[in-house]
Design an enzyme around this catalytic site. Structure first.
Site, PDB file in Angstrom:
ATOM      1  N   ALA A  10      -0.493  -8.098   4.209  1.00  0.00           N
ATOM      2  CA  ALA A  10      -1.742  -7.729   4.892  1.00  0.00           C
ATOM      3  C   ALA A  10      -2.967  -8.274   4.164  1.00  0.00           C
ATOM      4  O   ALA A  10      -3.901  -8.791   4.786  1.00  0.00           O
ATOM      5  CB  ALA A  10      -1.831  -6.207   5.001  1.00  0.00           C
ATOM      6  N   LYS A 106      -1.699  -5.476  -8.595  1.00  0.00           N
ATOM      7  CA  LYS A 106      -2.036  -4.649  -9.754  1.00  0.00           C
ATOM      8  C   LYS A 106      -1.182  -4.947 -10.989  1.00  0.00           C
ATOM      9  O   LYS A 106      -1.607  -4.681 -12.119  1.00  0.00           O
ATOM     10  CB  LYS A 106      -1.849  -3.167  -9.395  1.00  0.00           C
ATOM     11  CG  LYS A 106      -2.836  -2.626  -8.385  1.00  0.00           C
ATOM     12  CD  LYS A 106      -2.575  -1.167  -8.032  1.00  0.00           C
ATOM     13  CE  LYS A 106      -1.461  -1.001  -7.041  1.00  0.00           C
ATOM     14  NZ  LYS A 106      -1.720  -1.508  -5.691  1.00  0.00           N
ATOM     15  N   GLU A 130     -11.231  -6.818  -8.801  1.00  0.00           N
ATOM     16  CA  GLU A 130     -11.857  -5.674  -8.117  1.00  0.00           C
ATOM     17  C   GLU A 130     -10.938  -5.034  -7.095  1.00  0.00           C
ATOM     18  O   GLU A 130     -10.915  -3.814  -6.940  1.00  0.00           O
ATOM     19  CB  GLU A 130     -13.151  -6.145  -7.439  1.00  0.00           C
ATOM     20  CG  GLU A 130     -13.911  -5.088  -6.674  1.00  0.00           C
ATOM     21  CD  GLU A 130     -14.465  -4.016  -7.595  1.00  0.00           C
ATOM     22  OE1 GLU A 130     -13.825  -2.950  -7.690  1.00  0.00           O
ATOM     23  OE2 GLU A 130     -15.511  -4.240  -8.228  1.00  0.00           O
ATOM     24  N   GLU A 190       4.370   3.865   3.908  1.00  0.00           N
ATOM     25  CA  GLU A 190       5.403   2.852   4.056  1.00  0.00           C
ATOM     26  C   GLU A 190       6.780   3.515   4.211  1.00  0.00           C
ATOM     27  O   GLU A 190       6.940   4.710   3.964  1.00  0.00           O
ATOM     28  CB  GLU A 190       5.401   1.945   2.821  1.00  0.00           C
ATOM     29  CG  GLU A 190       4.088   1.153   2.717  1.00  0.00           C
ATOM     30  CD  GLU A 190       4.047   0.275   1.484  1.00  0.00           C
ATOM     31  OE1 GLU A 190       5.029  -0.427   1.224  1.00  0.00           O
ATOM     32  OE2 GLU A 190       3.022   0.301   0.788  1.00  0.00           O
ATOM     33  N   LYS A 205      -3.705   2.204 -11.047  1.00  0.00           N
ATOM     34  CA  LYS A 205      -5.158   2.000 -10.930  1.00  0.00           C
ATOM     35  C   LYS A 205      -5.873   2.639 -12.125  1.00  0.00           C
ATOM     36  O   LYS A 205      -6.816   2.058 -12.675  1.00  0.00           O
ATOM     37  CB  LYS A 205      -5.652   2.571  -9.604  1.00  0.00           C
ATOM     38  CG  LYS A 205      -5.126   1.755  -8.410  1.00  0.00           C
ATOM     39  CD  LYS A 205      -5.231   2.503  -7.085  1.00  0.00           C
ATOM     40  CE  LYS A 205      -4.648   1.648  -5.952  1.00  0.00           C
ATOM     41  NZ  LYS A 205      -4.495   2.414  -4.696  1.00  0.00           N
TER      42      LYS A 205
END
Lengths: 315, 315
Positions: A10, A106, A130, A190, A205
């Site tokens: 995506a 990540k 970012e 998901e 994160k």
């Protein structure tokens, strides 16, 4: 800028679709099994159409995207833990060629931050990421603006799937399994939601934020995080919280070198009590008090916006 | 960077106090009647102490600050309307010397935006002004990151004094005059609060946002804004709103080339219903939905943080 986009999920697909709108061209685009490369700029509509119909963006070997002509590599393959491959290898290949890298993945900055920074020091290219924290929300650029040395803590709701589930459980009085099934039907969760509901995604994160805040060179990885998920939260626990004017949110907290993720009681009208798939990050600053940023923390175009903002910063 | 700070109010003084913390030196510091200049870096503690005790930062003519050695001029004199002097002249002097400018003063970018941009085009210096909209909140840098072409509207609560008054009126059931006097006692409202309560201050911020969003070169000034203040809001109006689950906020809205400021009904638990002196800005983006940023919209150190973030961007 000329972009090589690695990954056709995506986020990667949205970057390819929106690049021209932001004044950039795409000279290479790869999925896991194929690539399309054109130094004059690929036909992005045709590549996305091929992906939809044939399942492959192009007809050459994916490795050709890494050796193509580009100014910045956009790494948007799925996040992997441990050695963070193959994403890490893509970053390495770009930096060794003195090219910039923009990460949506990540893994490399959560699991191998010190390695990434060392490669960056030896390269003329820069690494920005970012999009890895909070999707469209400008969390890392705001930390950079305020200077990590003047930020004492960051906490937030950083996983939209877990937040959707907790929000629905609280407002509808439904149980975890019921709402999870509903979220899967809606495409919010998901098929395998493990990393979203067990806190791993939010923890990654948090680890990235901890790496950015660490001014003494300490490196954090997922194993440094204290993580608890939302699977054990019951409808009755949420009901009890509600009677007390509170609710439960999966909160990630980075403070004084520790990364903690777990369900926390928060007042129902507090900024942290965002609803649905929205995310929020709270920055505690030394000179400017608390700063809250909330928005869409996931999604293709949303995350692509953050990738393209990073690309803009590299110009 | 070497900074020349013009203006010794709360913001200018905080910039001088915090500059070293962010890795910068101050080579000139001026108030309206005096200046202190030292190419090797002034003694900032001594200058701030002189301002407190003698009312003057230094002993030379303030114009000497403009001709000092510096990399960026920080313009932190009070906002003036119309010709935006003397702030505008300070910006002009810096740009003509190919120096950067960071504005905390709204006048030059609200009232003479086209002139500022023309001076900037002819200069090697750049002009940044994050501090003019929303104090510590990164509103303008986020607009720049997303690209003004991909932002369809900005609305927000951009005046902390007006918001404090409306919040207190709503929660305590008190009348406007009573709460205004209380705000003045607390130092939240100035002795002459006109620009805060009549909407002018929020409108200037809206005009600055409109100038940044205009990609066709249209220039906006205060006379283009449709402005209404909060002076006529009664306690009974707030009570009626409350019975309906809503409250009143002074909202600035920039959309499709129009700038409007006025009291608006908003749901009590909506993001726009920030309380006390807090501000919020909502950005409607094309690809990433709504992004909310809230924080302290005024105050010396808070606004100085935004000034110093701009200085960091110029490095």
């Amino acid at each position: 800028m000329r972009l090589a986009v690695i990954g056709a999920g995506a986020v990667g697909s949205s970057v390819v679709e929106l690049a021209a709108d932001y004044g950039h061209s795409v000279t290479a685009f790869a999925d896991s099994g194929s690539a399309v490369v054109d130094a004059a700029g690929i036909d992005t509509d045709a590549a996305l159409e091929r992906k939809r119909t044939d399942g492959a963006v192009g007809s050459v070997d994916p490795s050709e995207a890494l050796s193509a002509d580009y100014d910045a590599l956009v790494e948007a393959t799925p996040t992997t833990l441990g050695d963070a491959q193959p994403g890490f290898g893509h970053v390495e290949a770009a930096l060794e060629r003195d090219r910039h890298v923009v990460l949506a993945n990540k893994g490399p900055v959560a699991e191998r931050y010190a390695d990434i920074r060392e490669l960056e020091r030896e390269s003329a290219g820069r690494v920005l990421f970012e999009a890895t924290v909070g999707g469209a929300m400008p969390v890392l650029s705001t930390i950079a603006d305020f200077d990590p040395r003047h930020i004492s803590a960051v906490r937030g709701v950083l996983n939209g799937t877990a937040n959707f589930i907790l929000s629905r459980m609280a407002t509808e009085g439904l149980d975890y399994e019921h709402v999870l099934a509903e979220a899967q039907d809606l495409g919010v969760a998901e098929a395998d939601p493990t990393f979203d509901v067990d806190g791993t995604d939010a923890a990654l994160k948090g680890v990235i934020v901890a790496n950015v805040l660490a001014d003494d060179g300490t490196e954090y990885t997922l194993t440094d995080a204290d993580v608890e998920g939302i699977q054990e939260i019951t409808g009755s626990a949420l009901e009890l919280a509600r009677e007390d004017g509170r609710t439960v949110r999966l909160v990630a907290e980075v403070v004084e070198g520790s990364v903690r993720v777990g369900p926390r009681l928060v007042p129902e009208n507090a900024p942290l009590a965002v609803s649905g798939t929205r995310n929020i990050a709270q920055l505690e600053t030394e000179h400017a008090g608390q700063l809250n940023i909330s928005g869409r923390g996931a999604g293709g175009p949303e995350t692509a916006s953050a990738v393209l903002a990073d690309v803009g910063r590299l110009e």
